[in-house]
Motif scaffolding. Sequence first.
Motif, short mmCIF file in Angstrom:
data_model
loop_
_atom_site.label_atom_id
_atom_site.label_comp_id
_atom_site.label_asym_id
_atom_site.label_seq_id
_atom_site.Cartn_x
_atom_site.Cartn_y
_atom_site.Cartn_z
N GLU A 291 79.58 53.44 14.49
CA GLU A 291 80.73 52.89 15.21
C GLU A 291 81.89 53.88 15.11
OE1 GLU A 291 81.24 50.34 17.13
OE2 GLU A 291 83.41 50.62 17.22
N HIS A 292 82.06 54.70 16.17
CA HIS A 292 83.09 55.75 16.11
C HIS A 292 83.70 55.93 17.50
CE1 HIS A 292 85.16 58.97 14.18
NE2 HIS A 292 84.49 59.96 14.70
N LEU A 293 84.68 56.81 17.61
CA LEU A 293 85.39 56.98 18.88
C LEU A 293 84.50 57.49 20.00
CD1 LEU A 293 88.86 58.63 18.15
CD2 LEU A 293 88.35 56.28 18.81
N TRP B 77 78.43 59.03 8.49
CA TRP B 77 79.77 59.49 8.80
C TRP B 77 79.74 59.92 10.23
CZ3 TRP B 77 78.24 63.47 4.70
CH2 TRP B 77 77.62 64.59 5.30
N ASP B 78 80.70 59.84 11.07
CA ASP B 78 81.95 59.10 10.88
C ASP B 78 81.72 57.69 11.41
OD1 ASP B 78 82.60 61.74 10.43
OD2 ASP B 78 84.10 61.85 11.96
N THR B 79 82.21 56.71 10.70
CA THR B 79 81.98 55.34 11.16
C THR B 79 83.01 54.37 10.60
OG1 THR B 79 80.23 53.69 11.51
CG2 THR B 79 80.44 54.61 9.28
N THR C 202 75.82 64.83 14.35
CA THR C 202 76.16 63.41 14.42
C THR C 202 76.95 63.10 15.69
OG1 THR C 202 78.19 63.83 13.15
CG2 THR C 202 76.22 63.14 11.91
N HIS C 203 77.93 63.96 15.99
CA HIS C 203 78.77 63.74 17.16
C HIS C 203 79.57 65.00 17.45
CE1 HIS C 203 81.55 62.93 13.90
NE2 HIS C 203 82.57 62.66 14.71
N SER C 204 80.43 64.94 18.45
CA SER C 204 81.03 66.16 18.99
C SER C 204 82.36 66.54 18.35
CB SER C 204 81.22 66.00 20.51
OG SER C 204 81.99 64.84 20.77
N HIS C 205 82.86 65.82 17.38
CA HIS C 205 84.17 66.17 16.82
C HIS C 205 84.11 67.49 16.05
CE1 HIS C 205 85.85 61.80 17.19
NE2 HIS C 205 85.95 62.50 18.31
N ILE C 206 85.25 68.18 16.07
CA ILE C 206 85.29 69.59 15.67
C ILE C 206 84.95 69.80 14.19
CG2 ILE C 206 87.75 69.77 15.04
CD1 ILE C 206 86.00 72.24 17.36
N ASP C 207 85.27 68.81 13.32
CA ASP C 207 84.95 69.00 11.90
C ASP C 207 83.44 68.96 11.67
OD1 ASP C 207 85.42 66.32 12.72
OD2 ASP C 207 85.63 65.61 10.66
N HIS C 208 82.67 68.58 12.70
CA HIS C 208 81.21 68.49 12.59
C HIS C 208 80.48 69.57 13.39
CE1 HIS C 208 81.62 64.50 10.65
NE2 HIS C 208 82.76 64.53 11.33
N VAL C 209 81.04 69.94 14.55
CA VAL C 209 80.36 70.95 15.38
C VAL C 209 81.07 72.30 15.35
CG1 VAL C 209 79.45 69.19 16.94
CG2 VAL C 209 81.56 70.39 17.55
ZN LIG Z 1 84.59 62.00 14.24
#
Ligand SMILES: [Zn+2]
Length: 254
Positions: A138-140, A159-161, A53-60
């Motif tokens: 819609e996220h950072l 998620w995350d949005t 979904t995106h690069s934040h650590i809880d996801h990657v």
């Molecule tokens: Zn995030």
Amino acid sequence: MKIRLLMPAVDSASPLQFTVSMLIDDHIAIDTGGLPYLGSIAAQRQVEHVFLTHSHIDHVGGLPIFLDNIFQPGPQCPHLYAGEATWQALEQDLFNDRIWPDLNRIATDDLVFYRKHILDAHRPVPIGNYKLTPIPLEHLVPTLGYIIQTEQSSVLMAWDTAPFVEFESIATAIPNLKGIFLDASFPNQMQWLAERSRHNTPGQFQRMVAQIPSDVRLIAAHLKPAYHESIIEELKALNLPNLEIACRDKVYEF
Ligand SMILES: [Zn+2]
Ligand SMILES: [Zn+2]
């Protein structure tokens, strides 16, 4: 379609979602938070397609460990799908020899760790009987949610949005929509933090699903562990008959 939320915890009774990922029919994953902790290497090797979904650590954060777990010399490797911005972060900030080895530098014709696919928003990706369509959230950082479709059903994960204008029209246009996994990160009293970090509170969750038919299952996910109980209380107070809370032991069938 059978979906599991991979929510790792050392204490197996924990209902908390420390890191984030989902597994679809054992072979497609979205995000990697729990992926490297899936029961066996054989089960992890079954996962041939990984969408981020995106690069934040809880996801990657689970991605390097997952690739390490399943690695075997040869051309066999998973397909990895992400948007352009997420790829940039992976290649510059994660696989940079400091946080984790630069797998592209190590790779040769006979030694492949993953196959790179760049996603464009709204361009569907067919995988066998499935179709995954990325939608911008819609996220950072640039973040993609996914519409997951088979002939039998469609599911939306977001998620995350934080709330965004197009969500309602996107969600209500999905044919045969059976379920939505939706961000519910912070309690209402932390609205300020939800706004700054571009996440949802139960109040925002309610606004986002206001036009969704009541036969669509709503699964609140990405509850911040430290506020788990108060978020659940506020979600339950919404009195939505189709609302569920993300659960690690459930197999969601659509
Ligand atoms: Zn995030
Ligand atoms: Zn997150």
